[in-house]
Structures are given as structure tokens and as C-alpha cells.
Design a protein around this motif. Structure first.
Motif, PDB file in Angstrom:
ATOM      1  N   UNK A   5       0.801  -1.223   0.000  1.00 44.26           N
ATOM      2  CA  UNK A   5       0.000   0.000   0.000  1.00 44.26           C
ATOM      3  C   UNK A   5       0.835   1.275   0.000  1.00 44.26           C
ATOM      4  N   UNK A   6       2.164   1.118  -0.056  1.00 44.27           N
ATOM      5  CA  UNK A   6       3.024   2.299  -0.033  1.00 44.27           C
ATOM      6  C   UNK A   6       4.238   2.056  -0.927  1.00 44.27           C
ATOM      7  N   UNK A   7       4.585   3.035  -1.741  1.00 44.26           N
ATOM      8  CA  UNK A   7       5.738   2.917  -2.627  1.00 44.26           C
ATOM      9  C   UNK A   7       7.024   2.903  -1.806  1.00 44.26           C
ATOM     10  N   UNK A   8       7.892   1.911  -2.016  1.00 41.27           N
ATOM     11  CA  UNK A   8       9.150   1.858  -1.273  1.00 41.27           C
ATOM     12  C   UNK A   8      10.170   2.898  -1.746  1.00 41.27           C
ATOM     13  N   UNK A   9       9.889   3.579  -2.845  1.00 42.99           N
ATOM     14  CA  UNK A   9      10.819   4.554  -3.400  1.00 42.99           C
ATOM     15  C   UNK A   9      10.475   5.993  -3.016  1.00 42.99           C
ATOM     16  N   UNK A  16      -0.361   0.125  -6.944  1.00 40.59           N
ATOM     17  CA  UNK A  16      -1.248  -0.983  -7.238  1.00 40.59           C
ATOM     18  C   UNK A  16      -0.506  -2.085  -7.952  1.00 40.59           C
ATOM     19  N   UNK A  17      -1.133  -3.239  -8.019  1.00 37.71           N
ATOM     20  CA  UNK A  17      -0.516  -4.363  -8.714  1.00 37.71           C
ATOM     21  C   UNK A  17      -0.834  -4.281 -10.202  1.00 37.71           C
ATOM     22  N   UNK A  18       0.077  -4.804 -11.001  1.00 33.74           N
ATOM     23  CA  UNK A  18      -0.105  -4.846 -12.449  1.00 33.74           C
ATOM     24  C   UNK A  18      -0.675  -6.218 -12.779  1.00 33.74           C
ATOM     25  N   UNK A  47       3.926  -8.037  -9.740  1.00 35.20           N
ATOM     26  CA  UNK A  47       4.511  -6.771 -10.172  1.00 35.20           C
ATOM     27  C   UNK A  47       3.630  -5.623  -9.674  1.00 35.20           C
ATOM     28  N   UNK A  48       4.299  -4.576  -9.153  1.00 33.83           N
ATOM     29  CA  UNK A  48       3.606  -3.405  -8.620  1.00 33.83           C
ATOM     30  C   UNK A  48       4.141  -2.144  -9.279  1.00 33.83           C
ATOM     31  N   UNK A  49       3.315  -1.088  -9.311  1.00 37.40           N
ATOM     32  CA  UNK A  49       3.720   0.181  -9.912  1.00 37.40           C
ATOM     33  C   UNK A  49       3.193   1.338  -9.055  1.00 37.40           C
ATOM     34  N   UNK A  50       3.954   2.422  -9.048  1.00 33.25           N
ATOM     35  CA  UNK A  50       3.565   3.640  -8.343  1.00 33.25           C
ATOM     36  C   UNK A  50       3.151   4.669  -9.384  1.00 33.25           C
ATOM     37  N   UNK A  56       8.518   0.723 -10.818  1.00 30.82           N
ATOM     38  CA  UNK A  56       7.949  -0.620 -10.918  1.00 30.82           C
ATOM     39  C   UNK A  56       8.830  -1.534 -10.094  1.00 30.82           C
ATOM     40  N   UNK A  57       8.212  -2.429  -9.314  1.00 33.19           N
ATOM     41  CA  UNK A  57       8.994  -3.367  -8.532  1.00 33.19           C
ATOM     42  C   UNK A  57       8.269  -4.699  -8.432  1.00 33.19           C
ATOM     43  N   UNK A  58       9.022  -5.716  -8.039  1.00 36.67           N
ATOM     44  CA  UNK A  58       8.495  -7.070  -7.932  1.00 36.67           C
ATOM     45  C   UNK A  58       8.465  -7.518  -6.481  1.00 36.67           C
ATOM     46  N   UNK A  59       7.563  -8.433  -6.203  1.00 37.90           N
ATOM     47  CA  UNK A  59       7.492  -9.069  -4.902  1.00 37.90           C
ATOM     48  C   UNK A  59       7.234 -10.544  -5.155  1.00 37.90           C
ATOM     49  N   UNK A  60       8.000 -11.401  -4.493  1.00 37.69           N
ATOM     50  CA  UNK A  60       7.814 -12.833  -4.650  1.00 37.69           C
ATOM     51  C   UNK A  60       7.630 -13.454  -3.271  1.00 37.69           C
ATOM     52  N   UNK A  61       6.379 -13.596  -2.810  1.00 35.45           N
ATOM     53  CA  UNK A  61       6.127 -14.111  -1.471  1.00 35.45           C
ATOM     54  C   UNK A  61       6.545 -15.561  -1.292  1.00 35.45           C
TER      55      UNK A  61
END
Length: 77
Positions: A5-9, A16-18, A47-50, A56-61
Motif C-alpha cells: 500500500x506504499x511505494x518503497x521509493x 497498485x498491482x499490475x 509486479x507493482x507500480x507507483x 515498478x517493482x516485484x514481490x515474490x512471497x
């Protein structure tokens, strides 16, 4: 499902997610350094985008693998 819910940059909450097309997903493949060919191994991240800073960044749970601290910055040329 991962909730981002928050951009890490930039810290914006406009993230939101792409979504990929139905039946498809995004993949980050590995490349053989000698041959330059894409291997048959790939990570399947979310994949997420601000919308504020356009990052754009990725998350792999489900990440399972080797971590490395090696980093080579891209050339500014």
C-alpha cells in the motif's frame, strides 16, 4: 495475496498491482552468461507500480533460493 500500500521509493500511497492477461503471469528469467541464452528457470513474481514516481517493482512471497549481495550498477553512458 501480498498487500502493498506504499511505494518503497517515494512513499506515495498511489500504488497498485499490475495485472497480467488471463491465464498468463509475469516472469523474470535467468540468462546463461556464457551463451547469452535464456535458461528454463524463471521467478514468477507479483509486479507493482507507483503512479506518482512511476517506479515498478516485484514481490515474490514464495521466494526460495540463494541471496547474493553482489550488485553492479548500470552504466550512465
Amino acid at each position: 495475496m501480498v498487500k502493498i500500500d506504499k511505494c518503497p521509493f517515494c512513499g506515495s500511497f498511489e500504488v497498485g498491482s499490475v495485472k497480467s492477461r488471463d491465464g498468463e503471469t509475469f516472469a523474470v528469467p535467468t540468462i546463461n552468461k556464457t551463451t547469452g541464452k535464456i535458461t528454463d528457470y524463471a521467478m514468477l513474481p507479483l509486479m507493482f507500480v507507483c503512479s506518482t514516481c512511476k517506479s515498478v517493482w516485484f514481490n515474490n512471497p514464495n521466494f526460495e533460493g540463494n541471496l547474493t549481495k553482489e550488485f553492479t550498477p548500470a552504466s550512465k553512458d
